[in-house]
Each structure stands twice: as structure tokens, then as C-alpha cells.
Design an enzyme around this catalytic site. Structure first.
Site, PDB file in Angstrom:
ATOM      1  N   ASP A 151      33.334  49.797   7.882  1.00 49.10           N
ATOM      2  CA  ASP A 151      32.715  48.524   8.204  1.00 49.10           C
ATOM      3  C   ASP A 151      32.210  47.939   6.897  1.00 49.10           C
ATOM      4  O   ASP A 151      31.191  48.379   6.366  1.00 49.10           O
ATOM      5  CB  ASP A 151      31.571  48.735   9.211  1.00 49.10           C
ATOM      6  CG  ASP A 151      30.800  47.461   9.513  1.00 49.10           C
ATOM      7  OD1 ASP A 151      31.163  46.395   8.969  1.00 49.10           O
ATOM      8  OD2 ASP A 151      29.818  47.535  10.276  1.00 49.10           O
ATOM      9  N   ASN A 153      31.283  44.776   6.436  1.00 52.23           N
ATOM     10  CA  ASN A 153      30.388  43.644   6.624  1.00 52.23           C
ATOM     11  C   ASN A 153      30.794  42.483   5.719  1.00 52.23           C
ATOM     12  O   ASN A 153      29.945  41.798   5.120  1.00 52.23           O
ATOM     13  CB  ASN A 153      28.930  44.056   6.376  1.00 52.23           C
ATOM     14  CG  ASN A 153      28.275  44.616   7.629  1.00 52.23           C
ATOM     15  OD1 ASN A 153      28.365  44.019   8.705  1.00 52.23           O
ATOM     16  ND2 ASN A 153      27.635  45.766   7.500  1.00 52.23           N
TER      17      ASN A 153
END
Length: 268
Positions: A151, A153
Site C-alpha cells: 500500500d 498511499n
């Protein structure tokens, strides 16, 4: 070989979904983010019962990463180098020796969110990305199969979110964030999903609020970045979107890539 990344958003809360997905999807290596537990609290018995080796780098209450694999790694490294004072559990590296003695390095990444932008969280995000770039440059020099999965972001491009105007002031989409991501890619890394499709409205995260999932108002922030040696072996990549419709889901879904590890035809 099938390699996956999935922000599980609390492994204890999603253990039923995780074990069901492992049975259905049958990945060889899985990178999990936001396990939200210390190492001792990880439900490893349930995972090991399915034939997986478990490595964790946990943290109480938030963050935490794990790598599940059908074979045990020959080396494991916890924490992203470059800041001895960083106590957040966001990085885990596992090294696998394949049957043909080829080396595969898989790194599980939970890159900082960075919001609110006006706080210390955004400089921390950018500094973390620069540390990741330095780490990746060092590992790429080994000329091995390298998969940086997690992840991030980061919404790389406008077509990776349902409405760029909604995200224009968010840490995930600010120009500085996307520039830092491009610097990482420009080392010679390949975005597995974008190497296989230019499709729009292709997302890996849908917020729990405002009907985001039924409206398909999502963003693509979970990525597998591949070294040239790994990209040469990749045969396909996909986002397993259907998992978001399960009961008590994570707000993320698994992103996967397949690799052909058979010896080269030209090999003796």
C-alpha cells in the site's frame, strides 16, 4: 508463481476473509499491510494450517506488515534503512532462493499516508519515500528479481482515481507525492498493473463512507513495482476486486501478479 499484496486493515478482524481468500486465490507469496497487531498477536496458527510460512513486523494498534509464503525465506529484514529513529512498522523484506538458484526479493511496504498535509506527517511521508528510493536503487544493483509490493498511499495518475478534483489537495495525490513516486519508478521499476492495462476506473481501495464501493468511487494506491528481472518474468497482473463485496471487508482488495519462473529455453 503468484505474488499478491493486500492491505488487510486489521488481520484479527479479517481473519475469516483472509483464510477464505488464501484458499480461493492460492497465492504463493502474500504481502499484508496494516495487520494492526504485535508479532505475538498475529493469528499465525490459522495461516500456518493452510501451508504458509509467516513473517511479521508488527506494531500495537496500527501499522504492521507481514509476508506469508509457501516456502520459507532464506533471509528476512525488518524496517526500512535510513532512519534509526523511525519506530513505525512499515517495511519487511524476505529473500527466497528458487529451485534454479535464482534469487527473489519481496518487500512488503506500507507507505505513510501523509495526511493532514499541514502537519509533520507529510514531511515524514516524503522522507520515507526518499529512503525507499535509496533502498530500491541499492537492491536493483544486485540485478535480481525484486518485487516492491504494498500500500503506497500514492495515486500515480489522474485516471487512477474516480475524480481528481476530490483528491487534488490530499497527500496521496499532491504533485510532490506523485513526483516522488515517479522518481522511484524511474530507477527502472515497472508498475505491474499498468504494464498490462491502460483501463480506467481500475481501483484497489474504496472508502467505507458515501457509498464509494457501490458507486465504484475508488482509487488505485496498492502497487507491485518490479525490477527488470521480475518484469521480464511477469505474465499477467490483476486486481481481485470481488473481495471488496465480501462481508466485513477491508477497504482495500488484493493486487496480484503472475510470474513464469521456468528456466530459459536457452539454458543448458
Amino acid at each position: 508463481m503468484k505474488i499478491a499484496t493486500w492491505n488487510i486493515n486489521g488481520v484479527k478482524a479479517r481473519i475469516d476473509n483472509l483464510t477464505q481468500w488464501l484458499k480461493d486465490s492460492d497465492p504463493d507469496i502474500v504481502c499484508l499491510q496494516e495487520i494492526k497487531t504485535i508479532d505475538e498477536g498475529f493469528p499465525r496458527l490459522e495461516i500456518e494450517a493452510l501451508g504458509y510460512h509467516v513473517e511479521t513486523h508488527g506494531q500495537k494498534g496500527f501499522n504492521g506488515v507481514a509476508i506469508l509464503s509457501k516456502t520459507s525465506p532464506s533471509e528476512v529484514n525488518r524496517g526500512l534503512p535510513g532512519d534509526a529513529l523511525d519506530e513505525q512498522s512499515r517495511f519487511l523484506e524476505a529473500v527466497f532462493t528458487l529451485p534454479n538458484t535464482r534469487i527473489l526479493r519481496v518487500c512488503c511496504i506500507y507507505l505513510p499516508n501523509g495526511n493532514p498535509v499541514e502537519t509533520e506527517k507529510y514531511p515524514y511521508k516524503l522522507a520515507w519515500m526518499e529512503r525507499l528510493r535509496s533502498f530500491a536503487a541499492e537492491r536493483l544493483a544486485y540485478e535480481e528479481m525484486l518485487v516492491l509490493a504494498g500500500d503506497y498511499n500514492v495515486i500515480p495518475e489522474p485516471h487512477d482515481c474516480f475524480d481528481p478534483k476530490v483528491w487534488e489537495n490530499d497527500a496521496l495525490f499532491l504533485p510532490q507525492t506523485r513526483e516522488a513516486f515517479r522518481r522511484l519508478e524511474n530507477l527502472g521499476l515497472t508498475d505491474a498493473v499498468r504494464a498490462t492495462t491502460d483501463a480506467t476506473r481500475l481501483y484497489s481501495f474504496w472508502d467505507y463512507q458515501a457509498g464509494a464501493w457501490p458507486k465504484n468511487n475508488g482509487i488505485r494506491i496498492d502497487h507491485l513495482l518490479l525490477s527488470p528481472e521480475a518484469a521480464d518474468r511477469m505474465t499477467s497482473a490483476a486486481i481481485e476486486k470481488h473481495v471488496r463485496a465480501w462481508e466485513k471487508p477491508s477497504d482495500h482488495v488484493p493486487v496480484i501478479a503472475y510470474f513464469d519462473l521456468r528456466p530459459d529455453i536457452r539454458s543448458p
